[in-house]
Design an enzyme around this catalytic site. Sequence first.
Site, short mmCIF file in Angstrom:
data_model
loop_
_atom_site.label_atom_id
_atom_site.label_comp_id
_atom_site.label_asym_id
_atom_site.label_seq_id
_atom_site.Cartn_x
_atom_site.Cartn_y
_atom_site.Cartn_z
N TRP A 202 22.32 43.04 17.00
CA TRP A 202 21.66 42.42 18.15
C TRP A 202 20.61 43.42 18.66
O TRP A 202 20.89 44.61 18.80
CB TRP A 202 22.69 42.12 19.25
CG TRP A 202 22.01 41.65 20.50
CD1 TRP A 202 21.67 40.37 20.81
CD2 TRP A 202 21.55 42.46 21.59
NE1 TRP A 202 21.02 40.33 22.01
CE2 TRP A 202 20.92 41.60 22.52
CE3 TRP A 202 21.59 43.83 21.88
CZ2 TRP A 202 20.35 42.05 23.71
CZ3 TRP A 202 21.01 44.28 23.06
CH2 TRP A 202 20.41 43.40 23.96
N ASP A 370 18.12 29.49 30.64
CA ASP A 370 19.52 29.29 31.04
C ASP A 370 19.66 29.10 32.56
O ASP A 370 18.96 29.74 33.33
CB ASP A 370 20.28 30.56 30.61
CG ASP A 370 21.76 30.36 30.58
OD1 ASP A 370 22.23 29.31 31.04
OD2 ASP A 370 22.46 31.28 30.09
N LYS A 479 14.56 25.11 23.58
CA LYS A 479 15.05 26.35 22.97
C LYS A 479 16.55 26.17 22.77
O LYS A 479 17.30 26.06 23.75
CB LYS A 479 14.76 27.53 23.90
CG LYS A 479 15.32 28.87 23.42
CD LYS A 479 14.90 29.97 24.39
CE LYS A 479 15.59 31.30 24.15
NZ LYS A 479 15.31 32.26 25.23
N TRP A 480 16.97 26.11 21.53
CA TRP A 480 18.38 25.86 21.17
C TRP A 480 19.02 27.20 20.86
O TRP A 480 18.73 27.80 19.84
CB TRP A 480 18.42 24.92 19.98
CG TRP A 480 19.76 24.65 19.35
CD1 TRP A 480 20.83 25.47 19.25
CD2 TRP A 480 20.15 23.43 18.71
NE1 TRP A 480 21.86 24.87 18.58
CE2 TRP A 480 21.48 23.61 18.24
CE3 TRP A 480 19.52 22.21 18.47
CZ2 TRP A 480 22.16 22.60 17.55
CZ3 TRP A 480 20.21 21.23 17.78
CH2 TRP A 480 21.51 21.42 17.34
N ASP A 481 19.90 27.64 21.75
CA ASP A 481 20.50 28.96 21.65
C ASP A 481 21.92 28.86 21.07
O ASP A 481 22.52 27.77 21.01
CB ASP A 481 20.54 29.59 23.04
CG ASP A 481 20.48 31.10 23.01
OD1 ASP A 481 20.74 31.69 21.95
OD2 ASP A 481 20.18 31.70 24.06
N MET A 482 22.47 30.00 20.67
CA MET A 482 23.82 30.07 20.09
C MET A 482 24.27 31.51 20.25
O MET A 482 23.82 32.37 19.53
CB MET A 482 23.68 29.69 18.62
CG MET A 482 24.93 29.31 17.88
SD MET A 482 26.14 30.63 17.73
CE MET A 482 27.40 29.81 16.82
N ASN A 483 25.12 31.75 21.25
CA ASN A 483 25.30 33.13 21.70
C ASN A 483 26.62 33.82 21.35
O ASN A 483 27.01 34.77 22.04
CB ASN A 483 25.08 33.20 23.21
CG ASN A 483 23.60 33.19 23.54
OD1 ASN A 483 22.81 33.85 22.88
ND2 ASN A 483 23.22 32.42 24.54
N CYS A 529 17.46 29.94 18.29
CA CYS A 529 17.75 31.23 18.90
C CYS A 529 19.24 31.48 18.73
O CYS A 529 20.02 30.54 18.75
CB CYS A 529 17.38 31.16 20.38
SG CYS A 529 17.81 32.64 21.33
N ASP A 551 16.25 39.53 21.17
CA ASP A 551 16.33 39.73 22.62
C ASP A 551 15.69 41.04 23.03
O ASP A 551 15.56 41.31 24.22
CB ASP A 551 17.79 39.70 23.09
CG ASP A 551 18.28 38.27 23.30
OD1 ASP A 551 17.44 37.35 23.32
OD2 ASP A 551 19.51 38.09 23.45
C1 GLA Z 1 20.35 34.55 24.86
C2 GLA Z 1 18.91 34.38 24.44
C3 GLA Z 1 18.00 34.79 25.57
C4 GLA Z 1 18.30 33.95 26.79
C5 GLA Z 1 19.76 34.08 27.17
C6 GLA Z 1 20.13 33.11 28.26
O1 GLA Z 1 20.66 35.89 25.02
O2 GLA Z 1 18.64 35.10 23.29
O3 GLA Z 1 16.65 34.64 25.20
O4 GLA Z 1 17.98 32.61 26.52
O5 GLA Z 1 20.61 33.83 26.06
O6 GLA Z 1 21.45 33.18 28.61
#
Ligand code: GLA
Length: 747
Positions: A202, A370, A479-483, A529, A551
């Site tokens: 990361w 977010d 923006k489709w995120d996956m954290n 993302c 990030d």
């Molecule tokens: C992830 C994404 C960031 C942002 C945050 C929001 O870390 O990579 O760009 O969108 O989530 O919680």
Amino acid sequence: MAITIKFQSENKQFHLSNKDISYIFQLSEDGKLLQLYYGKKVPQNRDYSYLIEMHHRPMTTYRKDGDLLYSLEHLKQEFPEYGTTDFRHPAISIKQANGSNLTNFTYKSHQIITGKKTLEGMPATYVENEQEAKTLLLTLEDQLLGVEIELSYTLFDKFPVLTRNAKVVNNGVNVQSIEQVASLSVDLPDRDYDWMQLSGAWGRERYVKERKLQQGIQSIESTRGISSHQHNPFVALKRENTDEFQGEVIGATLVYSGNFLMQAEVDTWDVTRLQAGINPFGFEWKLQPGESFTSPEAILVYSDKGLNHMSQTFHQLFNEHLIQKNWYKKDRPVLLNNWEATYFNFNENKLVNIAKQAKNVGIDLFVLDDGWFGERNDDSAGLGDWFTNKKRLPQGIGNLARKIKSLGLQFGLWIEPEMVNKNSDLYRNHPEWILHTPDRKSNHGRNQFVLNFGNDEVVENIFQQISAIINESELDYIKWDMNRPLTNVFDINLDANQQGEVFHRYVLGVYKLYEKLIRNHPNVLFESCSSGGGRFDAGMLYYAPQTWTSDDSDAIERLKIQYGTSMLYPLSSIGAHVSITPNHQTNRITPIETRANVAYFGAFGYELDLNQLSKDELEKVKEQIKFYKKYQSVIHNGTFYRLVSPFEKDQNHMTWIVVSKDQSTAIVGDYKMLNKVNQPYRRVKLQGLNPDIEYKIDDSTYSGKELMNVGLITSDASSGQINDQNNRAETYDFDSKIWVLTQLEEH
Ligand code: GLA
């Protein structure tokens, strides 16, 4: 069409070739596929069977009674099996009812078609016009099991590209258990390669790392359910003397977003077996009679003109045959994302004030990140509830969207559709929808749990919610995120013997949702993302033509990240934003010019509160946006060359150039990390220009030949002593410079 795929029945050889490459293999006397050659084009209509070398070697095993020559261990193959004289890792492994893994797949038939088939339920490169590609479909059969494997080989007419995949079809009466199926397996005749991978973590994704191939196995993989920050699904095998500009290299990637394995096994006789596919670790697929299983697509790129040429091939292939056609050559909006500007600390007024300033400086698209949904006031709640956070936006997301749009901006939202917080209506109503193993504690990541996307009901629920939001806010962008990676992987709806399917079913569910969303809302631009670049892969690019690269938004850190990313992903896909200083990840202060000079070489945007900038900075931002809009089509559709690597030499400089297709315009970006004293003179030889024309740079003119052979002088005041009597412009740490080269008009 420059592609030919020929089967010569006299020697049972398949010869696939286009203007650049040849790929040749032959059927053995017992129907096995023996690899003969992969590389630069060689003549067709010749017999290459002399490439099959068989020598008697002690301590090996043989296929024919009384024969001491024919052993699969001695031969280079196309889709090997283990345990019937070959001891290397196989491309296919099927566990049968009696517990055996032995198979005997032999040639059954083949078919040559113009064009290329689509892969059901999975992303893949495609052609619009059938003349752009030709495909060999080769069927192998294990008669005892009644199982067939359809191997597909596609050649494109314009590129040194071969794509492959394998489909296993159970025509038999028993259930079969696939433990491994490679998308690609190819045996290369030597091991004189450097293995290059893009690895990191990361915040420092896709660093270029290299090592020499040695006898044994070298591999990269993901076991996290996503392609991962740690290893990108890409390897290059390059010759020792290969560099960016010359030499032989084979690049391989997978059009896949889940657990993968890419490996090179060098055997005792220096044969290199390159394989790529779904990671067999944690994988087992039950194939019922009548069912089939399709592997993801693997892509092989061959270059005898160095790494830049390999990358340019990937870039063009992805732009023209992978991303959705409606985004090809279409200018992307310059966006402003509020994440680093406000994090969770926003209300409607604050956002509208930022948006007003965004409009003022020339931004096209405002993206609310977010925090806009459910009870999302921090990262402990709300995921899964894709409707307005009324506490934060009492008048609703639709109202905010209208306000933003009335300013003349497009509007986009952040979502994280694969996730749920326990503190959400979705979880309260459906606690059984998360991936979890019965009677065991589930692990969270950032307080969130992963929805079981293998369950169609879950995918449909999320589709309905997201679709409603797209309609309510008339979204232009998502923006489709996956954290977080997947843990506790288990599907309560599947039988015990199907639990090895869960990782792949999850990925198929993600593709299903993407597919539904892009087909129902074709004008929405998706950016994928995963905590930055944790799922930057060709599978995602099929649906989302751009990806949030990392990030880490620090310009200097980004040099390495974007440099590595450009090995295969086109600049149009590399999300790159100008952020505030001190930078939020590194605390570093860099000039706003450098921040833009780095972000220009990507899908450009801003991620800061413009209202915090000085008047002078705002003027600079205006100019930057103008510059980008003027040259975006050159940057995104031109030919990109890496010139000076941040991973090599003094590691204090980096240079790259992008040249328009007609070679009339080029943009050079040159970056310096630290200012040092009394430095060497620097010249960079440019690439890709028309040698025979004159280019204008500022007020001077140079011929293309000059710039490519003599070079462009990039020394600055640090080549000496900065505050001396010579009156040269001062330079600083983290300086950079952009040169625009334009063809001199003839008078
Ligand atoms: C992830 C994404 C960031 C942002 C945050 C929001 O870390 O990579 O760009 O969108 O989530 O919680």
